[in-house]
Design a protein around this motif. Sequence first.
Motif, mmCIF file in Angstrom:
data_model
loop_
_atom_site.group_PDB
_atom_site.id
_atom_site.type_symbol
_atom_site.label_atom_id
_atom_site.label_comp_id
_atom_site.label_asym_id
_atom_site.label_seq_id
_atom_site.Cartn_x
_atom_site.Cartn_y
_atom_site.Cartn_z
ATOM 1 N N TRP A 206 0.839 -0.956 -0.088
ATOM 2 C CA TRP A 206 -0.103 0.056 0.039
ATOM 3 C C TRP A 206 0.700 1.222 -0.057
ATOM 4 O O TRP A 206 0.488 2.221 -0.625
ATOM 5 C CB TRP A 206 -0.767 -0.081 1.365
ATOM 6 C CG TRP A 206 -1.874 1.042 1.224
ATOM 7 C CD1 TRP A 206 -1.724 2.262 2.118
ATOM 8 C CD2 TRP A 206 -3.250 1.186 0.580
ATOM 9 N NE1 TRP A 206 -2.904 3.158 1.997
ATOM 10 C CE2 TRP A 206 -3.703 2.604 0.804
ATOM 11 C CE3 TRP A 206 -3.826 0.315 -0.250
ATOM 12 C CZ2 TRP A 206 -4.914 3.273 0.440
ATOM 13 C CZ3 TRP A 206 -4.957 0.859 -0.725
ATOM 14 C CH2 TRP A 206 -5.538 2.018 -0.492
ATOM 15 N N THR A 210 1.042 4.178 -2.983
ATOM 16 C CA THR A 210 0.713 5.486 -2.723
ATOM 17 C C THR A 210 1.886 6.576 -2.829
ATOM 18 O O THR A 210 1.533 7.671 -2.618
ATOM 19 C CB THR A 210 -0.107 5.809 -1.420
ATOM 20 O OG1 THR A 210 0.657 5.215 -0.411
ATOM 21 C CG2 THR A 210 -1.505 5.137 -1.435
ATOM 22 N N LEU B 19 -3.425 4.470 -7.210
ATOM 23 C CA LEU B 19 -3.759 4.472 -5.646
ATOM 24 C C LEU B 19 -4.173 5.692 -5.283
ATOM 25 O O LEU B 19 -4.733 5.995 -4.254
ATOM 26 C CB LEU B 19 -3.103 3.534 -4.868
ATOM 27 C CG LEU B 19 -3.169 2.064 -5.001
ATOM 28 C CD1 LEU B 19 -1.887 1.614 -4.314
ATOM 29 C CD2 LEU B 19 -4.452 1.698 -4.605
ATOM 30 N N ASN B 20 -3.442 6.961 -5.746
ATOM 31 C CA ASN B 20 -3.544 8.160 -5.508
ATOM 32 C C ASN B 20 -4.824 8.925 -5.737
ATOM 33 O O ASN B 20 -5.045 9.905 -5.195
ATOM 34 C CB ASN B 20 -2.306 8.967 -5.725
ATOM 35 C CG ASN B 20 -1.173 8.964 -4.752
ATOM 36 O OD1 ASN B 20 -1.203 8.644 -3.512
ATOM 37 N ND2 ASN B 20 -0.010 8.833 -5.456
ATOM 38 N N ASP B 21 -5.329 8.077 -6.784
ATOM 39 C CA ASP B 21 -6.675 8.990 -7.265
ATOM 40 C C ASP B 21 -7.883 8.575 -6.093
ATOM 41 O O ASP B 21 -8.288 7.157 -5.992
ATOM 42 C CB ASP B 21 -7.179 8.400 -8.623
ATOM 43 C CG ASP B 21 -8.436 9.022 -9.428
ATOM 44 O OD1 ASP B 21 -9.219 9.429 -8.529
ATOM 45 O OD2 ASP B 21 -8.135 8.895 -10.533
ATOM 46 N N GLN B 22 -8.719 9.112 -5.487
ATOM 47 C CA GLN B 22 -9.541 8.992 -4.624
ATOM 48 C C GLN B 22 -10.651 8.022 -5.239
ATOM 49 O O GLN B 22 -11.141 7.325 -4.538
ATOM 50 C CB GLN B 22 -10.259 10.366 -4.187
ATOM 51 C CG GLN B 22 -10.630 9.804 -2.727
ATOM 52 C CD GLN B 22 -11.021 11.397 -2.219
ATOM 53 O OE1 GLN B 22 -10.995 12.484 -2.595
ATOM 54 N NE2 GLN B 22 -11.849 11.141 -0.872
ATOM 55 N N ARG B 25 -9.396 4.446 -5.456
ATOM 56 C CA ARG B 25 -9.378 3.943 -4.165
ATOM 57 C C ARG B 25 -10.695 3.508 -3.902
ATOM 58 O O ARG B 25 -10.892 2.495 -3.120
ATOM 59 C CB ARG B 25 -8.838 4.868 -3.389
ATOM 60 C CG ARG B 25 -7.273 4.904 -2.857
ATOM 61 C CD ARG B 25 -7.098 5.640 -1.652
ATOM 62 N NE ARG B 25 -6.035 6.385 -1.948
ATOM 63 C CZ ARG B 25 -5.301 6.962 -0.763
ATOM 64 N NH1 ARG B 25 -5.781 6.688 0.427
ATOM 65 N NH2 ARG B 25 -4.354 7.690 -0.831
ATOM 66 N N ILE B 28 -11.721 0.310 -5.415
ATOM 67 C CA ILE B 28 -11.107 -0.891 -5.011
ATOM 68 C C ILE B 28 -11.670 -1.039 -3.730
ATOM 69 O O ILE B 28 -11.838 -2.432 -3.449
ATOM 70 C CB ILE B 28 -9.516 -0.518 -4.726
ATOM 71 C CG1 ILE B 28 -8.917 -0.437 -6.258
ATOM 72 C CG2 ILE B 28 -8.793 -1.449 -4.074
ATOM 73 C CD1 ILE B 28 -7.313 0.152 -5.955
ATOM 74 N N PHE B 29 -11.594 -0.335 -2.791
ATOM 75 C CA PHE B 29 -12.365 -0.493 -1.533
ATOM 76 C C PHE B 29 -13.731 -1.297 -1.589
ATOM 77 O O PHE B 29 -14.017 -2.133 -0.776
ATOM 78 C CB PHE B 29 -12.584 0.499 -0.572
ATOM 79 C CG PHE B 29 -12.636 0.661 0.855
ATOM 80 C CD1 PHE B 29 -11.787 0.080 1.515
ATOM 81 C CD2 PHE B 29 -13.831 0.985 1.684
ATOM 82 C CE1 PHE B 29 -12.154 -0.264 2.899
ATOM 83 C CE2 PHE B 29 -14.173 0.800 2.707
ATOM 84 C CZ PHE B 29 -13.199 0.215 3.520
#
Lengths: 461, 403
Positions: A206, A210, B19-22, B25, B28-29
């Motif tokens: 993770w 990020t 992964l930095n794109d809300q 994320r 994915i979540f």
Amino acid sequence: MSDIQSETDLVYVRDEMLSQSPPPHRESGPLGWLRKNLFSSWSNALLTLIALYVIWIVVPPLIDFALVQAVWSGDSRDVCTTINQGGIQPNGWFGACWPYVKDYFAQFIYGRYPVEERWRVNIVFALFVLGVVPLLIPAAPFKSMNLIYMAIVFPVAALLLLTGGHMEFESMIGIGRELAPLGSGLDFWIEYALLTLVVLGIGYAWARGTGAPAGGLLKLVLTVMLALAAVIFVLSLDLGLEFVPTSIWGGLLVTLVIAITGIAASLPLGVVLALGRRSDMPIVRFVCVVFIEFWRGVPLITVLFMSSVMLPLFLPEGVSFDKLLRALIGVALFSAAYMAEVIRGGLQAIPKGQYEGADAVGLAYWQKMRLIILPQALTLVIPGIVNTFIGLFKDTTLVLIIGLFDFLGQIQSSFTDPSWSTPVQATTAYFFAACVYWIFCFSMSRYSIFTENRLRTGHAR
Amino acid sequence: MAVQDVLPSRKGSSGFSALNDQRVRGVIFQVLLIVAIVSFAWWIIHNTAANLRAQGIGFGFGILRDSAGFQINQTLIDYQETSSYVRVYFVGLLNTLLVSFIGVILATIIGFIVGISRLSKNWVVAKAAYVYIEVLRNIPLLLQIFIWYFAVLRLLPAKRDAIDLGPFGLLNIAGWYAPNPVLGRGFALVAAAFIIGIVATFVLRAWARRRQMATGQIFPLFRVALALIIGLPLVAYFVAGFAFANPPFSLEYPTPGNFGPRGGLRVFPEFIGLLMALSFYTASFIAEIVRAGILAVPNGQTEASYSLGLRPGHTLRLVVIPQAMRVIIPPLTSQYLNLTKNSSLAVAIAYPDLVSVFAGTALNQTGRAVEFILITMATYLTISLVTSLFMNWYNRSVALVER
């Protein structure tokens, strides 16, 4: 001239104020108060008389039963039965039988917990009071230390003392069972180490994904896993305490265990559910709404039935749960749904500017919630949380229906003892139980009002 | 300028990640959540199936057609020992609904009386209401049920010497023997008159409202409605009694006997105990809701209506209560739901409600935990949702309409 002068001098001019005279007799004193508050009109007088009549039929018989006619000492059922029933009291006597309560007092508190081990329960009670009293006094220092004590030290100590420790932890998925010799106890630790590695791996992935520095996250994960390992290790140690299975716990002990674990488990779960219900992610929101509405829509009794008869079916063959633990799971899930709604109220009460302000500062979601929103929301709903806790405390009585002996269950079971069985036994016992529950719940509700008033000053103009 | 210079270089150095794109994320979540829930559900179903197979119990709702083979003392519909579990379910459900329905009505009446008394200027009345609320709501409901059932109703006299309540029948340890209504031949006429009275009242109300809008004259609706709803059936009662030479409606009184009262409508002590505990307990919460609702109406509203020349009675009925109801109704709904759900505590004193006979006796007899508990939970869930829907609809109809 002088005549005129003297004439004008004679004109009476008051040069000092007359002191206030008391109000008319009929408006003052106890009589005036009665007239004003109770008999101001015909309808009012009638209401007063009706109210006094209702009080008259309820209160004197209660006092008569509990104090005047009551028996205070004795050692058998004879003192609490009338001559017709084979005792020593005059016929028609009806009063409380306090020696029976005195005789059973220890059982009402500890249940069938072994007599020589009861000091352990007492220490747990003392540890709890030691932690909770300063937590409730706003002026007491070291709040964060206090919280750590209540959240970590106390539960571990209580679990250790109440059960006696040396719990056996088994391998969860069976990998450890094949690697370690049987009965060595190593199988669990092998799997625990594997689990730690997996969690560390996810954390690392993770962090890489990020682009954040990985060191801090990994250190945090490692600390948590090690702390958990330490707790598990302490619980599995043999400290020379006799093992006391939960099946013989009872009385006030069980009531408090269920109420306190229920609130401790439902608070974090409730926060997560409330946040989920207000989330932007539709699936998360849907899942939380369904969860909350399901638990709120069914009676606690069916939840307890489910946890006592269906939960064992849900688990893999051979895995069995303690009866008390099953009830605890049911109570925790049930009250989490109610807690979530209370906390949602708090979240909704926070002005939008607070959310936007946190966003503007550039805080991430969890930072925003942890540092800005939740502290405010939770403080706002402390009365609501206390009310949920009162409800939970009262609801613990329901576990007697699935065969656990809480305070009320213990009282109910004492009726089967023939040495104290008298016609006044049930009435006495229920009167006693009502007083105990009332003292607990009433003091909690007073405390909730106290915090409400204390917090309201912040908004005073 | 400086920012523009720095940003791309940072991106370049650490490597841009989805992964930095809300939004990514979030997706994915949510996918992870679905996977977790589905696998958890699969795990539970798998385990349950395996456990049921190991115990030799099947799964299926066919068992509901089997004969129950046990007695139930209070049934609203015809029920025999040979009846099926489906019938047991309906007996239990109807008993639950009966005690909830009467309980809701009683609790509302007591709650409103106590709540208004709490605001009374009469000191004794206000304090008595306060003590009532604080005592009743701080004692667990189950304990209150026990107190009513085991401590209060057990003090009643034995079967043969029942207390005579005069027009209300007889009362003893075996329950309350209420007068049993006996319907005569002309009862349909009385019932029809009653329905006509209600319909006429509604028509009259619409007419009176239109007339008041047009002319400003107030029609004495309440008195006329009372005459219509009570008077009309009364006239019908006498007419029918005269025509058929027997009263269309009479009460059969129980008579005391050596083996307990005979005749009358027997109300079981389990029902009385549960009903008393439920309504007195819930009333203490309703009282606080009513008080909060009335206090929520600003005093300026009362003053304004007085200055318009409205009398206190009209002020209360037309200004204060409609506004208080807006505050009262939502929490009142949840109290009604609580009462319905709490009626499940009946199992503790063996009042044959849904949980007691269906999730209790029937479940123990068959061992079919999954089916019976699922049905019970689904039933309560349905009752809850239907009540909420209805009350939400009602709430919307009285809510403040803003622009």
